[in-house]
Design a protein around this motif. Structure first.
Motif, PDB file in Angstrom:
ATOM      1  N   GLU A  67      20.863   4.574 -15.164  1.00 18.44           N
ATOM      2  CA  GLU A  67      20.269   3.511 -15.960  1.00 18.44           C
ATOM      3  C   GLU A  67      18.906   3.121 -15.386  1.00 18.44           C
ATOM      4  N   HIS A  68      17.991   2.754 -16.278  1.00 20.49           N
ATOM      5  CA  HIS A  68      16.651   2.319 -15.865  1.00 20.49           C
ATOM      6  C   HIS A  68      16.007   1.646 -17.074  1.00 20.49           C
ATOM      7  N   PHE A  69      14.734   1.293 -16.962  1.00 24.32           N
ATOM      8  CA  PHE A  69      14.084   0.537 -18.027  1.00 24.32           C
ATOM      9  C   PHE A  69      14.243   1.199 -19.394  1.00 24.32           C
ATOM     10  N   PHE A  70      14.011   2.498 -19.468  1.00 24.00           N
ATOM     11  CA  PHE A  70      14.039   3.166 -20.767  1.00 24.00           C
ATOM     12  C   PHE A  70      15.425   3.139 -21.406  1.00 24.00           C
ATOM     13  N   THR A  71      16.487   3.064 -20.606  1.00 26.86           N
ATOM     14  CA  THR A  71      17.841   3.007 -21.165  1.00 26.86           C
ATOM     15  C   THR A  71      18.315   1.572 -21.374  1.00 26.86           C
ATOM     16  N   LEU A  72      17.636   0.609 -20.762  1.00 31.21           N
ATOM     17  CA  LEU A  72      18.100  -0.778 -20.787  1.00 31.21           C
ATOM     18  C   LEU A  72      17.247  -1.703 -21.648  1.00 31.21           C
ATOM     19  N   ARG A  73      16.054  -1.277 -22.049  1.00 35.63           N
ATOM     20  CA  ARG A  73      15.106  -2.217 -22.658  1.00 35.63           C
ATOM     21  C   ARG A  73      15.586  -2.811 -23.976  1.00 35.63           C
ATOM     22  N   GLU A  74      16.388  -2.094 -24.734  1.00 35.86           N
ATOM     23  CA  GLU A  74      16.867  -2.635 -26.000  1.00 35.86           C
ATOM     24  C   GLU A  74      17.836  -3.795 -25.788  1.00 35.86           C
ATOM     25  N   ASN A  93       0.066  -7.817  -9.811  1.00 42.99           N
ATOM     26  CA  ASN A  93      -0.776  -6.627  -9.924  1.00 42.99           C
ATOM     27  C   ASN A  93      -0.031  -5.390  -9.397  1.00 42.99           C
ATOM     28  N   ASN A  94       1.147  -5.174  -9.941  1.00 41.51           N
ATOM     29  CA  ASN A  94       2.015  -4.087  -9.496  1.00 41.51           C
ATOM     30  C   ASN A  94       1.427  -2.736  -9.908  1.00 41.51           C
ATOM     31  N   ALA A  95       1.149  -1.890  -8.940  1.00 43.83           N
ATOM     32  CA  ALA A  95       0.542  -0.589  -9.221  1.00 43.83           C
ATOM     33  C   ALA A  95       1.576   0.523  -9.389  1.00 43.83           C
ATOM     34  N   ASP A  96       2.878   0.164  -9.441  1.00 47.48           N
ATOM     35  CA  ASP A  96       3.872   1.239  -9.479  1.00 47.48           C
ATOM     36  C   ASP A  96       5.199   0.768 -10.069  1.00 47.48           C
ATOM     37  N   ARG A  97       5.186   0.245 -11.300  1.00 48.44           N
ATOM     38  CA  ARG A  97       6.441  -0.137 -11.956  1.00 48.44           C
ATOM     39  C   ARG A  97       6.996   1.052 -12.720  1.00 48.44           C
ATOM     40  N   LYS A  98       7.748   1.880 -12.005  1.00 43.27           N
ATOM     41  CA  LYS A  98       8.436   2.989 -12.653  1.00 43.27           C
ATOM     42  C   LYS A  98       9.677   2.476 -13.384  1.00 43.27           C
ATOM     43  N   SER A  99      10.144   3.260 -14.343  1.00 39.45           N
ATOM     44  CA  SER A  99      11.360   2.894 -15.066  1.00 39.45           C
ATOM     45  C   SER A  99      12.537   2.779 -14.109  1.00 39.45           C
ATOM     46  N   GLY A 100      12.613   3.677 -13.123  1.00 34.81           N
ATOM     47  CA  GLY A 100      13.700   3.680 -12.159  1.00 34.81           C
ATOM     48  C   GLY A 100      13.654   2.556 -11.158  1.00 34.81           C
ATOM     49  N   HIS A 101      12.619   1.731 -11.213  1.00 29.06           N
ATOM     50  CA  HIS A 101      12.544   0.560 -10.332  1.00 29.06           C
ATOM     51  C   HIS A 101      13.194  -0.667 -10.963  1.00 29.06           C
ATOM     52  N   CYS A 102      13.893  -0.479 -12.078  1.00 27.84           N
ATOM     53  CA  CYS A 102      14.606  -1.556 -12.763  1.00 27.84           C
ATOM     54  C   CYS A 102      16.103  -1.224 -12.703  1.00 27.84           C
ATOM     55  N   LEU A 103      16.876  -2.042 -11.996  1.00 32.31           N
ATOM     56  CA  LEU A 103      18.265  -1.740 -11.709  1.00 32.31           C
ATOM     57  C   LEU A 103      19.180  -2.809 -12.294  1.00 32.31           C
ATOM     58  N   TRP A 114      17.349  -6.183 -11.668  1.00 27.46           N
ATOM     59  CA  TRP A 114      16.535  -6.388 -10.477  1.00 27.46           C
ATOM     60  C   TRP A 114      15.359  -5.422 -10.466  1.00 27.46           C
ATOM     61  N   GLY A 115      14.272  -5.835  -9.867  1.00 25.64           N
ATOM     62  CA  GLY A 115      13.110  -4.973  -9.671  1.00 25.64           C
ATOM     63  C   GLY A 115      12.928  -4.666  -8.201  1.00 25.64           C
ATOM     64  N   ILE A 116      12.618  -3.425  -7.885  1.00 20.01           N
ATOM     65  CA  ILE A 116      12.431  -3.013  -6.491  1.00 20.01           C
ATOM     66  C   ILE A 116      11.111  -2.271  -6.346  1.00 20.01           C
ATOM     67  N   ASP A 117      10.736  -2.006  -5.074  1.00 21.06           N
ATOM     68  CA  ASP A 117       9.557  -1.203  -4.722  1.00 21.06           C
ATOM     69  C   ASP A 117       8.253  -1.870  -5.169  1.00 21.06           C
ATOM     70  N   HIS A 118       7.866  -2.913  -4.453  1.00 18.29           N
ATOM     71  CA  HIS A 118       6.639  -3.651  -4.773  1.00 18.29           C
ATOM     72  C   HIS A 118       5.598  -3.550  -3.653  1.00 18.29           C
ATOM     73  N   GLY A 119       5.659  -2.484  -2.868  1.00 17.05           N
ATOM     74  CA  GLY A 119       4.737  -2.354  -1.743  1.00 17.05           C
ATOM     75  C   GLY A 119       3.285  -2.209  -2.149  1.00 17.05           C
ATOM     76  N   VAL A 120       3.018  -1.556  -3.290  1.00 14.76           N
ATOM     77  CA  VAL A 120       1.627  -1.393  -3.713  1.00 14.76           C
ATOM     78  C   VAL A 120       1.313  -2.424  -4.798  1.00 14.76           C
ATOM     79  N   SER A 121       1.299  -3.663  -4.376  1.00 13.46           N
ATOM     80  CA  SER A 121       1.016  -4.797  -5.256  1.00 13.46           C
ATOM     81  C   SER A 121       0.007  -5.718  -4.578  1.00 13.46           C
ATOM     82  N   PHE A 122      -0.517  -6.656  -5.361  1.00 21.53           N
ATOM     83  CA  PHE A 122      -1.388  -7.725  -4.872  1.00 21.53           C
ATOM     84  C   PHE A 122      -2.790  -7.263  -4.485  1.00 21.53           C
ATOM     85  N   HIS A 123      -3.217  -6.101  -4.946  1.00 23.32           N
ATOM     86  CA  HIS A 123      -4.594  -5.690  -4.677  1.00 23.32           C
ATOM     87  C   HIS A 123      -5.549  -6.603  -5.448  1.00 23.32           C
TER      88      HIS A 123
END
Length: 249
Positions: A119-126, A143-153, A161-170
């Motif tokens: 499951e991820h964003f593309f399967t859950l968005r509806e 300013n999240n530079a990497d919101r992949k579909s698989g980062h939505c759990l 939940w959202g994970i992997d926000h290391g490349v943010s806040f630039h």
């Protein structure tokens, strides 16, 4: 005590409880293995403290891969800053995330989310449109530079939940996300109210807390993006040449 006993007899604290924070902040860390497909050193660990246990993700600062556009050794602090903003909004997007010492030194420790990897964003968005509208606003603010579909759990309680926000806040516009479904829509009133409250808190203790994790210009950029949302009152459109992460899932 707010906790859940699993089938194997392990007692785990409920998300958001004082016991969860106590476990993540003070629990003994046992390395279980390295997470596959991670560009930075990312470990699955077990936390154990006072009869409570939980799985967590540990990303040591020394294992961060240098990036040309982010200061070296700052990704773990950005993950913590994302949790701080999530909590200030009251949206519960980012699992409890702290900076603490671990087997490989200082790093980010984040409660692991039990989820179905299919499951991820593309399967859950509806099913979770209102939730993902908040994800879209949150990602713009940080300013999240990497919101992949698989980062939505999705966990067992149907919380996303959202994970992997290391490349943010630039400071420069870096927003790359798969969540562009709502661009141009009016922002719901309740979400505008939450954004306004966040703006009020940035001038107080929250702003000082973020300055411990980010640079002053980066914190000021958060305020500028927030002001844009509160002025325009619509979901943003893409403004970069390629506004999607890769891979997208």
């Amino acid at each position: 005590m707010p906790a859940t006993t699993t089938r194997d007899g392990v007692i785990r604290p409920e998300p958001g409880s004082p016991e969860e924070r106590e476990l993540v902040e003070g629990g003994d860390i046992e390395l279980l293995g390295r997470m596959p497909w991670s560009s930075n050193a990312t470990f699955l660990v077990k936390l154990d403290h006072g009869g409570l246990e939980s799985l967590a993700i540990y990303k040591p600062r020394k294992g961060e891969r240098p990036l040309w556009d982010f200061p070296r050794g700052t990704l773990c602090a950005r993950e913590v800053a994302a949790h701080v903003v999530s909590e200030a909004l009251g949206w519960g997007i980012v699992p409890l995330t702290i900076l603490r010492d671990g087997p490989a030194g200082i790093g980010m420790v984040q409660r692991f989310v039990e989820h179905d990897p299919e499951e991820h964003f593309f399967t859950l968005r509806e099913r979770f449109g209102a939730v993902f509208r908040r994800f879209a606003l949150f990602d713009f603010v940080i300013n999240n530079a990497d919101r992949k579909s698989g980062h939505c759990l999705r966990d067992g309680s149907d919380h996303i939940w959202g994970i992997d926000h290391g490349v943010s806040f630039h400071c420069a516009i870096k927003l790359r996300t798969v969540i562009w479904d709502y661009e141009g829509e009016p922002i719901p009133t309740a979400d505008l109210d939450a954004l306004a409250r966040l703006g009020d808190r940035l001038g107080l203790e929250l702003g000082r807390e973020l300055t411990m994790l980010l640079s002053v210009p980066e914190r000021q950029a958060v305020e500028a993006r927030l002001e844009w949302l509160l002025t325009e009152r619509v979901f943003p459109h893409p403004v970069t040449e390629y506004p999607y992460p890769w891979p997208m899932v």
